[in-house]
Design an enzyme around this catalytic site. Structure first.
Site, PDB file in Angstrom:
ATOM      1  N   THR A   1       0.859  -1.176   0.000  1.00 13.29           N
ATOM      2  CA  THR A   1       0.000   0.000   0.000  1.00 13.29           C
ATOM      3  C   THR A   1       0.902   1.235   0.000  1.00 13.29           C
ATOM      4  OG1 THR A   1      -0.007   0.389   2.380  1.00 13.29           O
ATOM      5  CG2 THR A   1      -1.544  -1.249   1.552  1.00 13.29           C
TER       6      THR A   1
ATOM      7  N   LYS B   1       6.690   3.504   0.940  1.00 16.58           N
ATOM      8  CA  LYS B   1       7.907   4.245   1.314  1.00 16.58           C
ATOM      9  C   LYS B   1       7.764   4.984   2.639  1.00 16.58           C
ATOM     10  CE  LYS B   1       8.957   5.369  -3.482  1.00 16.58           C
ATOM     11  NZ  LYS B   1       7.791   5.784  -4.251  1.00 16.58           N
TER      12      LYS B   1
ATOM     13  N   GLU C   1      13.505  -2.674  -0.811  1.00 20.15           N
ATOM     14  CA  GLU C   1      14.266  -2.443  -2.042  1.00 20.15           C
ATOM     15  C   GLU C   1      13.485  -1.617  -3.058  1.00 20.15           C
ATOM     16  OE1 GLU C   1      16.710  -1.818  -4.193  1.00 20.15           O
ATOM     17  OE2 GLU C   1      17.767  -3.648  -3.634  1.00 20.15           O
TER      18      GLU C   1
ATOM     19  N   VAL D   1      13.293   2.496  -3.797  1.00 24.59           N
ATOM     20  CA  VAL D   1      14.172   3.263  -4.687  1.00 24.59           C
ATOM     21  C   VAL D   1      14.362   2.482  -5.986  1.00 24.59           C
ATOM     22  CG1 VAL D   1      16.453   4.308  -4.964  1.00 24.59           C
ATOM     23  CG2 VAL D   1      15.428   4.164  -2.683  1.00 24.59           C
TER      24      VAL D   1
ATOM     25  N   LEU E   1      14.761  -2.331  -9.538  1.00 22.14           N
ATOM     26  CA  LEU E   1      16.225  -2.304  -9.726  1.00 22.14           C
ATOM     27  C   LEU E   1      16.946  -2.604  -8.408  1.00 22.14           C
ATOM     28  CD1 LEU E   1      16.756   0.959 -11.830  1.00 22.14           C
ATOM     29  CD2 LEU E   1      16.715  -1.408 -12.641  1.00 22.14           C
TER      30      LEU E   1
ATOM     31  N   GLU F   1       2.776   8.671  -8.987  1.00 22.15           N
ATOM     32  CA  GLU F   1       2.046   8.478  -7.738  1.00 22.15           C
ATOM     33  C   GLU F   1       0.612   8.906  -8.028  1.00 22.15           C
ATOM     34  OE1 GLU F   1       3.324   7.680  -4.495  1.00 22.15           O
ATOM     35  OE2 GLU F   1       5.178   7.125  -5.512  1.00 22.15           O
TER      36      GLU F   1
ATOM     37  N   ASP G   1       9.037  12.981  -4.033  1.00 21.03           N
ATOM     38  CA  ASP G   1       9.279  11.542  -4.090  1.00 21.03           C
ATOM     39  C   ASP G   1      10.771  11.240  -4.282  1.00 21.03           C
ATOM     40  OD1 ASP G   1       8.173   8.907  -4.044  1.00 21.03           O
ATOM     41  OD2 ASP G   1       8.742   8.783  -6.173  1.00 21.03           O
TER      42      ASP G   1
ATOM     43  N   LYS H   1      13.606   9.270  -1.867  1.00 23.51           N
ATOM     44  CA  LYS H   1      14.469   8.180  -2.337  1.00 23.51           C
ATOM     45  C   LYS H   1      15.930   8.443  -2.028  1.00 23.51           C
ATOM     46  CE  LYS H   1      11.321   6.700  -5.958  1.00 23.51           C
ATOM     47  NZ  LYS H   1      10.944   6.917  -7.351  1.00 23.51           N
TER      48      LYS H   1
ATOM     49  N   GLY I   1       6.661   1.221 -12.730  1.00 30.73           N
ATOM     50  CA  GLY I   1       5.778   0.271 -13.401  1.00 30.73           C
ATOM     51  C   GLY I   1       5.426  -0.863 -12.450  1.00 30.73           C
TER      52      GLY I   1
END
Ligand code: ADP
Ligand code: ASP
Ligand code: MG
Length: 821
Positions: free
Chosen positions: A555, A579, A606, A609, A613, A667, A678, A682, A803
């Site tokens: 969420t 986050k 993970e 950020v 990746l 977002e 955002d 990060k 994505g």
């Protein structure tokens, strides 16, 4: 001579008894056979219950006795032809009348002594063995029934009598010598004192009867026929994938049964082991299964652990105090006071400081133990040398058993490590010097979880089960479920991982299934499930107390991020795509990381950020292996990258933003991306992971968005962007004129020693074609790590940074990390 014993389920009804007859028919081809039978399944308990009811003045004992009578009458009717039934029916009647007389006596006196308890319980075996004998006769097999009480002699310790082997062995040998028969049927469990009063050998004691008769007659083998195909690596009622142990040593079988493996009554092994008589555990319902062979020398198998068992209803007694150190005689007095009350000690541990002695006893003895020990140490307690005995109930003993553990270092380490990782607190540990058994005392509540994780750890052929509790089934969440479903088989086959979605919730509904939610129609199931309540959801994770539990937050919700702490405290790992927690205050971020460390679980984020990746993972690997970060430069917003890659002053800026939102890169409120907030979150997370104590308000933000756009609703925002088109165009053209591209760059610079803390900032930059950040397409992210090992040419992590599919795969990868840990 061969001895076959059939347990309660094997003789539970006429149909089962016929299976017994068939097995014995085969066996007698090989020679003289003694058959020992238990009471029909459940009868001993029912007899005991009737006696207790009577002693409490509850007349329903009569109904209970009637049910018992009916079961036996039914068995006779089904097993014996009408013409021959009368003697068996009257035998049943006669016994049942006696039982009723005894219970009437108990009822009148309101008193149930241990002696009477044994007497009443003896009827179960007396009845079943005689009915079975009659059945043999009706199928034309000559069988002799013999009352075991005439052969097995004990002391008068009712409920758990001690066998007098000298007398019993002689009586047994004389009996067999005096008979010319080939087949003998004995009631198990029952015996008699020297005064001819009925005693019993302890619950489950029919196994012991078989061993006593087997040992006395030097039998070739003793076979224990039951309802499982052998002794298993763990109690099959607790561990679904417990495996049959084909061969096991006497010692191992003894340890396993002593610590709770009910399949064989612990004292059984002793007499047969002395004579080296092999014992088989066989399944009455699948007689062709190999079963388990218990013998002296056993081949090594793959695992150093042969089996795991557990024993509930244990109380842990601790005697503690500084006055005990170095003074001999304390333990003697402790054990003496317990022994004087016949309180059996199951487990003992003492710390080398001698500051405390811990013993495990059966819970029923706990109050008595407290009384006698406190009395024995009254003087020391009064003078403050020792504390009053501390008693903890609801404990269990968990035991790993295996002859080969001796030669395998690390078994205990592995055991305690895996228990620790699953939040199982260990109260006391004991290892015998034989190293055949490592025992730990844990809360009963944790037994199922503990035994399952240990089983997965030590028996390689079983799958490791992971229990996921997922909140959030939006874009990312539903992709995650699809990926989990698609990979299910692969994970099972290649990694031996069984990933269960045990809990699933969105903001409205929540769904649970301990066996794993069927993912093929989770949407429907969730729609029809209970109303979501975060408190209850978290409580379910805690009270289910399942092994390898992982809470997965997909969420973007503040409230959900607040529950991590209580979960980590229970050693439940947290995987967050959300986050909020990692970018909250530094104190909160640090506390969650510390809790994960302290409670042996993981807090992974993970995907906070760069979506899927491996950014945080790479950074952690660099730091763990001794590298030092100097600087991080990154383009971390898929949205901003998409926008600046697609905006060239021809289409309106607002249109390009809309496209990014429609394609799912932004977002829910795209201003979080466009304002740079955002990206700030990060870079702050990366800096924190690199060891910087950084807060949001310490990050510089050179925003390109006009203030007017940042007010009002998302709808207003699209309108004001149109009005501000000239501004966006000029920003673009300034860079284009220089042959440069616009990139929204986040950077972090470590403070060099003496210069104070490091600095982080975000903002729009003009990037020239030689720069590492220039060639970024679509929604790509890139992170450049400048470190001691990568001083000029940075280590580059680059690829799609937004994505649902890639984010879901990042969450999936974090879940896999928790599984491997
Ligand atoms: P019986 O009535 O034949 O004596 P029990 O109920 O006493 O049978 O013992 C068999 C049961 O023991 C099995 O049904 C199984 O549930 C339980 N059990 C507990 N631990 C183990 C184990 N390690 N291996 C096999 N069975 C076990
Ligand atoms: N019938 C007795 C009991 O239930 C003994 C046995 O089954 O082994 O404990
Ligand atoms: Mg049994």
């Amino acid at each position: 001579m061969q001895v076959l014993k059939f347990g309660g389920t094997s003789v539970a009804n006429a149909e089962h008894i016929n299976k017994v007859i068939a097995i014995v028919q085969q066996a007698i081809q090989k020679g003289r056979t003694a058959v020992i039978v238990s009471a029909m399944g459940g009868i001993t308990d029912a007899l005991l219950a009737a006696a207790i009811l009577a002693s409490e003045g509850n007349e329903t004992y009569k109904e209970q006795l009637l049910l018992i009578e009916q079961r036996h009458l039914e068995a006779v009717k089904a097993l014996v032809p009408v013409t021959q039934q009368s003697s068996s029916l009257s035998m049943v009647k006669k016994h049942c009348n006696e039982m009723e007389d005894i219970c009437n006596g108990i009822f009148l006196l309101r008193e149930l002594s241990a002696q009477t308890r044994d007497r009443i319980m003896s009827y179960g075996e007396l009845l079943s063995s005689q009915i079975i004998t009659q059945r043999f006769k009706t199928v034309g097999i000559d069988a002799e029934w013999k009352d075991s009480r005439e052969l097995i002699r004990t002391d008068s310790k009712y409920g758990n009598a001690v066998v007098d082997f000298n007398v019993s062995n002689q009586l047994i040998q004389e009996y067999f010598a005096s008979s010319a028969k080939e087949l003998f049927i004995f009631p198990g469990f029952i015996s008699a004192s020297s005064k001819n009063v009925t005693t019993t050998l302890g619950r489950g004691g029919s196994d012991y009867t078989a061993a006593i008769i087997g040992a006395a007659t030097d039998a070739e083998a003793v076979e224990i026929w039951t309802d499982v195909s052998g002794m298993m690596t763990a109690d099959p009622r607790l561990v679904a994938n417990a495996k049959i142990i084909p061969d096991i040593s006497y010692q191992e079988a003894m340890e396993l049964s002593h610590f709770g493996a009910k399949v064989i009554y612990p004292p059984t092994i002793q007499p047969v082991m002395k004579k080296n008589i092999p014992v088989w555990i066989k399944n009455t319902f699948v007689p062709n299964d190999y079963g388990t062979l218990i013998e002296k020398n056993v081949k090594k198998n793959g695992s150093s652990v042969r089996g795991i068992s557990s024993m509930n209803k244990v109380a842990l007694l601790s005697l503690e105090g500084s006055g005990m150190v170095g003074i001999p005689g304390f333990s003697k007095r402790l054990f003496e006071s317990l022994a004087n009350e016949s309180i059996n000690v199951i487990l003992i541990t003492q710390s080398s400081s001698e500051h405390s002695i811990c013993v495990g006893v059966d819970e029923v003895n706990a109050d008595k133990a407290k009384q006698v020990v406190d009395k024995a140490f009254a003087y020391e307690i009064e003078t403050g040398k020792v504390d009053p005995l501390s008693v903890e109930k609801n404990q269990s003993i968990l035991a790993l058993v295996g002859d080969n553990m001796k030669s395998h270092p690390g078994v205990a380490g592995k055991m305690f490590n895996i228990l620790g990782r699953n939040g199982v607190n260990i109260r006391a540990i004991a290892q015998g010097s034989s190293e055949r058994n490592i025992s730990a005392v844990i809360a009963t509540n944790d037994v199922r979880k503990a035994i399952n994780v240990l089983h997965e750890e030590f028996f390689e052929t079983t799958n490791k089960q992971i229990n996921l509790f997922i909140t959030g089934v939006g874009n990312v969440g539903s992709r995650l479920l699809a990926q989990l479903q698609q990979q299910k088989q692969y994970l099972q086959e290649h990694l031996r991982l069984q990933v269960n979605i045990t809990g699933l919730a969105n903001s409205k509904k929540m769904l649970f299934n301990d066996d794993g939610i069927d993912l093929s129609n989770w949407k429907e199931q969730l729609q029809n499930a209970d109303t979501m309540n975060l408190f209850q959801f978290v409580n379910a994770v805690k009270t289910k107390n399942l092994r390898n539990s992982v809470f997965v937050d997909v969420t973007a919700n503040d409230e959900v991020a607040k529950v991590y702490e209580q979960l980590l405290l229970k050693s439940v790992s947290v995987v967050a795509c959300n986050k909020v927690a990692a970018s909250s205050t530094y104190v909160n971020y640090k506390r969650l990381k510390d809790l994960a460390r302290e409670f042996n679980c993981l807090f992974l984020f993970e995907t906070n950020v760069g979506a899927g990746l491996p950014v945080i993972g790479t950074l952690n690997d660099l730091l763990r292996t001794g590298d030092k970060v100097k600087r991080i430069e990154a383009v971390l917003s898929g949205t901003l990258n998409f926008v600046f890659n697609n905006y060239n002053g021809e289409r309106n800026f607002s249109e390009v933003v809309k496209q990014a939102q429609d394609e799912g890169y932004t977002e829910p409120d795209p201003r979080l991306d466009l304002s740079g907030t955002d990206v700030m979150r990060k870079i702050m997370i990366l800096a924190r992971e690199a060891g910087e104590k950084l807060e949001m308000d310490e990050i510089g933000n050179n925003s390109f968005m006009p203030d007017s756009c940042m007010k009002g609703s998302v709808e207003d925002f699209y309108k004001t962007m149109v009005k501000e088109e000239a501004h966006f165009k000029s920003v673009y053209e300034k860079a284009a004129k220089e042959g440069k591209k616009l990139k929204f760059v986040a950077s972090y610079q470590v403070g060099s020693s003496g210069e104070g803390p490091g600095k982080a900032s975000v903002g729009l930059q003009h990037i020239d074609p030689q720069h590492n950040l220039y060639h970024l397409y679509g929604k790509d992210n890139v992170v450049l790590f400048y470190t001691d090992r990568y001083p000029e040419q940075p280590l580059v992590v680059k690829g799609a940074g937004a994505g649902a599919e890639v984010t879901a795969s990042g969450v999936f990868a974090d879940i896999m990390r928790t599984a491997k840990s």
